[in-house]
Design a protein around this motif. Structure first.
Motif, PDB file in Angstrom:
ATOM      1  N   LEU A 187      43.929  31.143  42.235  1.00 44.90           N
ATOM      2  CA  LEU A 187      44.940  30.079  42.175  1.00 44.90           C
ATOM      3  C   LEU A 187      46.269  30.607  41.639  1.00 44.90           C
ATOM      4  O   LEU A 187      47.337  30.245  42.130  1.00 44.90           O
ATOM      5  CB  LEU A 187      44.429  28.918  41.313  1.00 44.90           C
ATOM      6  N   ARG A 188      46.189  31.521  40.662  1.00 48.14           N
ATOM      7  CA  ARG A 188      47.412  32.093  40.079  1.00 48.14           C
ATOM      8  C   ARG A 188      48.170  32.900  41.127  1.00 48.14           C
ATOM      9  O   ARG A 188      49.386  32.820  41.240  1.00 48.14           O
ATOM     10  CB  ARG A 188      47.041  32.976  38.890  1.00 48.14           C
ATOM     11  N   GLN A 189      47.405  33.660  41.918  1.00 50.59           N
ATOM     12  CA  GLN A 189      47.996  34.447  43.002  1.00 50.59           C
ATOM     13  C   GLN A 189      48.671  33.530  44.023  1.00 50.59           C
ATOM     14  O   GLN A 189      49.779  33.793  44.486  1.00 50.59           O
ATOM     15  CB  GLN A 189      46.895  35.304  43.659  1.00 50.59           C
ATOM     16  N   ARG A 190      47.990  32.417  44.333  1.00 49.62           N
ATOM     17  CA  ARG A 190      48.524  31.455  45.297  1.00 49.62           C
ATOM     18  C   ARG A 190      49.823  30.828  44.775  1.00 49.62           C
ATOM     19  O   ARG A 190      50.806  30.697  45.504  1.00 49.62           O
ATOM     20  CB  ARG A 190      47.469  30.372  45.557  1.00 49.62           C
ATOM     21  N   PHE A 191      49.818  30.428  43.507  1.00 51.50           N
ATOM     22  CA  PHE A 191      51.024  29.835  42.904  1.00 51.50           C
ATOM     23  C   PHE A 191      52.171  30.853  42.929  1.00 51.50           C
ATOM     24  O   PHE A 191      53.306  30.513  43.249  1.00 51.50           O
ATOM     25  CB  PHE A 191      50.761  29.395  41.457  1.00 51.50           C
ATOM     26  N   THR A 192      51.870  32.106  42.598  1.00 49.48           N
ATOM     27  CA  THR A 192      52.889  33.165  42.576  1.00 49.48           C
ATOM     28  C   THR A 192      53.498  33.318  43.965  1.00 49.48           C
ATOM     29  O   THR A 192      54.720  33.386  44.120  1.00 49.48           O
ATOM     30  CB  THR A 192      52.245  34.500  42.125  1.00 49.48           C
TER      31      THR A 192
END
Ligand SMILES: [Zn+2]
Length: 417
Positions: A187-192
């Motif tokens: 999810l963090r990668q997606r948000f980034t």
């Protein structure tokens, strides 16, 4: 001697009970848990009542993904995998017609805490509405892109864990943990990725449900954010409440981040990296017998989000209204007017005239005594926006009345000092 032992036992129990109240049952959490104290027994009871996987398992999601994939407005994709290698599915909803101007991005993720299925039911209604042929849905698809993760913690759902993933880690409060959990990393990668795109996320909703048996947003205090952000937050929360005023609690119902900025939540990541640019908030639905009204909540959420993004919705169906209603008095904002923070002392009242006419706008207190005449005169057809200083009015409920010809419209607001 026995009295001393008795006294010490009582004191120890007191300290234990007090500290478990402060920190919950699962160890030291420096910030009070926004989803309520961790009550594993209540969650398991809930499992019995709602059925397997709290009524919606990974298989249910796969079946729904198959249905949504048939819509021309939905694109289904997997962003990565959980600890036990279940896909983290994403449903992207937007118009199938190329945009005339850049579309605005809204992100929603649900089911971090598997037991809190009501947050998912609201999200499900958001998906249903967005995929419908309702004029408002058409409008939203044309103006926005919605990225929705219906089940962020599929392993937890399948293992019947009420809050954790397969490693026994709470994904909600471990965004800065090292090593990071696979689901958090995805999810963090997606948000980034989305934040670096030409259409970064502007609204990010994190869908939960709490034992408090109330629907509310977890408001972040200015101590942990900034005064401008709290004004945006109030506008956002109250803007959604406007469409479901008796269903959703006011912004001040649950105030968090009062002693600083926590580092552990998805909202922390958004705040620390992107500040006021993203309205990242946790929504808590009701996790109790009186839960329901998911459709009304979804309707309010989407209308409030559109208003927050400055996307005025004027449907074809609503078009005949100008001929039948010569005036329209709108709800003042912010509501309530909160004068105790030293920032907000004024309220905005809007009305729209579809034909030129004589109008009188009066303000009354709760006993019906006229407090002031806010506007009076012959006005051409237009939208009027009036800003009033409320600092000299005392706490309480007020009414404002727009009179034009034989037509009267009344709305109310509250002042808190
Ligand atoms: Zn939760």
């Amino acid at each position: 001697m026995r009295r001393i032992i008795y006294f010490l036992t009582v004191v120890c129990w007191g300290i234990f009970l007090f500290s478990s109240l402060l920190w919950g049952q699962d160890g030291l959490i420096p910030f009070p848990d926004k989803c309520g104290p961790y009550d594993r027994e209540a969650a398991l009871q809930n499992l019995e009542i709602l059925g397997d996987h709290w009524g919606y398992g990974y298989d249910s999601l796969l079946a729904d993904l198959g249905l949504w994939a048939q819509s021309p407005y939905a694109t289904i994709g997997s962003l990565g995998a959980s600890v036990q290698n279940r896909a983290l599915w994403q449903v992207t909803i937007t118009s199938d017609i190329p945009p005339t101007e850049p579309r605005r991005t809204v992100h929603i993720h649900a089911r971090t805490h598997p037991n809190e299925v009501q947050g998912w039911w609201v999200t499900d209604q958001v998906i249903q509405l967005l995929l419908s042929e309702d004029p408002f849905a058409q409008f939203l698809r044309e103006k926005c892109v919605f990225h929705i993760i219906p089940m962020y913690n599929p392993d937890g759902v399948e293992l019947k864990y009420s809050r954790e993933n397969a490693h026994g880690i709470d994904l909600e409060s471990n965004w800065n943990a090292n090593p990071v959990e696979p689901e958090v990393a995805v999810l963090r990668q997606r948000f980034t990725e989305l934040m670096a795109s030409p259409a970064p996320v502007e609204v990010a909703l994190n869908m939960h449900s709490a034992w408090a048996c109330k629907r509310y947003f977890v408001y972040h205090d200015s101590v942990g954010t900034s005064p401008p952000f709290t004004i945006l937050e109030r506008n956002f929360i109250e803007g959604i409440r406007y469409y479901f005023p008796n269903g959703i609690e006011p912004w001040f119902y649950f105030i968090s981040w009062t002693s600083g900025t926590p580092l552990v939540y998805p909202e922390s990541w958004f705040w620390l990296n992107h500040g006021e640019a993203v309205m990242a908030l946790t929504y808590e639905d009701m996790n109790c017998a009186s839960a329901g009204n998911y459709d009304m909540t979804a309707y309010a959420l989407l209308h409030g989000v559109a208003d927050y993004l400055g996307l005025p919705f004027t449907s074809i169906a609503a078009a005949p209204e100008p001929q039948t209603a010569p005036v329209q008095l709108r709800q003042s904002y912010p509501n309530p007017v909160n004068a105790c923070d030293g920032i907000t002392t004024s309220a905005v009242i809007e009305y729209q005239l579809f034909t030129a006419q004589q109008v009188t706008l009066d303000l009354f207190d709760v006993l019906g005594r006229k407090v002031a005449t806010l506007d009076e005169g012959y006005r051409p057809a237009a939208t009027y926006q009036l800003v009033f200083d409320m600092s000299r009015l005392s706490t309480g409920k007020y009414f404002y009345r727009l009179r034009s010809g034989n037509r009267v419209e009344i709305k109310q607001f509250t002042i808190i000092k």
